[in-house]
Motif scaffolding. Structure first.
Motif, PDB file in Angstrom:
ATOM      1  N   ARG A   1     -17.672 -29.157  16.702  1.00  0.00           N
ATOM      2  CA  ARG A   1     -19.133 -29.270  16.809  1.00  0.00           C
ATOM      3  C   ARG A   1     -19.811 -27.929  16.551  1.00  0.00           C
ATOM      4  O   ARG A   1     -20.760 -27.848  15.768  1.00  0.00           O
TER       5      ARG A   1
ATOM      6  N   THR B   1     -22.269 -37.761  18.524  1.00  0.00           N
ATOM      7  CA  THR B   1     -22.507 -39.128  19.000  1.00  0.00           C
ATOM      8  C   THR B   1     -21.177 -39.760  19.386  1.00  0.00           C
ATOM      9  O   THR B   1     -20.132 -39.106  19.351  1.00  0.00           O
ATOM     10  N   ARG B   2     -21.212 -41.044  19.716  1.00  0.00           N
ATOM     11  CA  ARG B   2     -19.996 -41.772  20.087  1.00  0.00           C
ATOM     12  C   ARG B   2     -19.004 -41.856  18.927  1.00  0.00           C
ATOM     13  O   ARG B   2     -17.821 -42.119  19.136  1.00  0.00           O
ATOM     14  N   HIS B   3     -19.469 -41.613  17.688  1.00  0.00           N
ATOM     15  CA  HIS B   3     -18.581 -41.682  16.519  1.00  0.00           C
ATOM     16  C   HIS B   3     -17.536 -40.568  16.525  1.00  0.00           C
ATOM     17  O   HIS B   3     -16.566 -40.628  15.780  1.00  0.00           O
ATOM     18  N   SER B   4     -17.756 -39.549  17.363  1.00  0.00           N
ATOM     19  CA  SER B   4     -16.766 -38.462  17.447  1.00  0.00           C
ATOM     20  C   SER B   4     -15.456 -38.952  18.060  1.00  0.00           C
ATOM     21  O   SER B   4     -14.426 -38.289  17.940  1.00  0.00           O
ATOM     22  N   ASP B   5     -15.495 -40.127  18.708  1.00  0.00           N
ATOM     23  CA  ASP B   5     -14.263 -40.698  19.276  1.00  0.00           C
ATOM     24  C   ASP B   5     -13.318 -41.205  18.191  1.00  0.00           C
ATOM     25  O   ASP B   5     -12.133 -41.394  18.450  1.00  0.00           O
ATOM     26  N   ASN B   6     -13.847 -41.428  16.999  1.00  0.00           N
ATOM     27  CA  ASN B   6     -13.033 -41.947  15.895  1.00  0.00           C
ATOM     28  C   ASN B   6     -12.236 -40.785  15.282  1.00  0.00           C
ATOM     29  O   ASN B   6     -12.814 -39.862  14.702  1.00  0.00           O
TER      30      ASN B   6
ATOM     31  N   ARG C   1     -12.970 -39.141  11.767  1.00  0.00           N
ATOM     32  CA  ARG C   1     -14.035 -38.167  11.521  1.00  0.00           C
ATOM     33  C   ARG C   1     -13.477 -36.768  11.296  1.00  0.00           C
ATOM     34  O   ARG C   1     -14.040 -35.979  10.541  1.00  0.00           O
TER      35      ARG C   1
END
Length: 200
Positions: free
Chosen positions: A97, A161-166, A169
């Motif tokens: 980040r 966002t919650r997409h960082s859990d994927n 990425r």
């Protein structure tokens, strides 16, 4: 009819990274195509120079300061870019980040300098062949900086966002860093061509 399992692939990951990723191969294909475009623009520049009795045509050589500052900014940006790539492989979210925020500013800074670079050419795009090819070369490279900046900004937003859990990425971040290295690498021959060839 009986179904027979030929091979159980349930243990395989849902996505690949690096050479195992289609995105990686797509990025490489983009770099190959776009690198060819840059090479062609340099070939056209040198061809036009060979035809002209005087080069630059009816213009002084470009000012070195804006192009040199931009070159230093791009070369300095390689350090955080390489670090972000390493952090992405380690899946270190907080570091990724921070690195993406830094790389977002590293993408904005050259665009600000580029605003001063076009006037520093001392020729308009429609004055003559020299003006056309120099503006084309700067325009092509500006498009690539913008493209990578937009990609970096989108990835930065996603990683907050919650997409960082994927886990996928992180591969996207690494591929984006590879493309930025390409943007920096292509600028070096363009810089030499635009700013130092007219001084030979």
């Amino acid at each position: 009819m009986k179904e027979k399992i030929a091979l159980d692939v349930s243990h395989l990951p849902l996505h690949g990274e690096g050479m195992a990723s289609l995105t990686w191969w797509g990025t490489c294909a983009f770099m190959l195509i776009e690198g060819t475009g840059f090479a062609l623009s340099i070939a056209v520049y040198l061809y036009l120079m060979s035809l002209a009795p005087l080069w630059p045509i009816r213009a002084p050589a470009p000012d070195l300061l804006p192009g040199s500052i931009l070159t230093l900014i791009l070369l300095a940006s390689l350090v955080p870019n390489i670090l972000v790539g390493r952090w992405a492989k380690q899946k270190a979210l907080r570091k990724v980040r921070l690195g993406l925020v830094i790389m977002s500013f590293a993408g904005i800074a050259p665009l600000i300098v580029r605003i001063y670079e076009f006037p520093a050419l001392h020729v308009s795009w429609d004055d003559n062949a020299y003006g056309s090819i120099t503006w084309l070369m700067l325009g092509l490279h500006t498009t690539h900086i913008l493209t990578d900046l937009v990609d970096t900004l989108v990835l930065t937003a996603l990683m907050f966002t919650r997409h960082s859990d994927n886990p996928r990425r992180y591969g996207d971040v690494a591929d984006n860093g590879m493309y930025w290295n390409f943007v920096v690498a292509t600028w070096v021959p363009l810089y030499l061509c635009l700013y130092w060839v007219p001084r030979l």
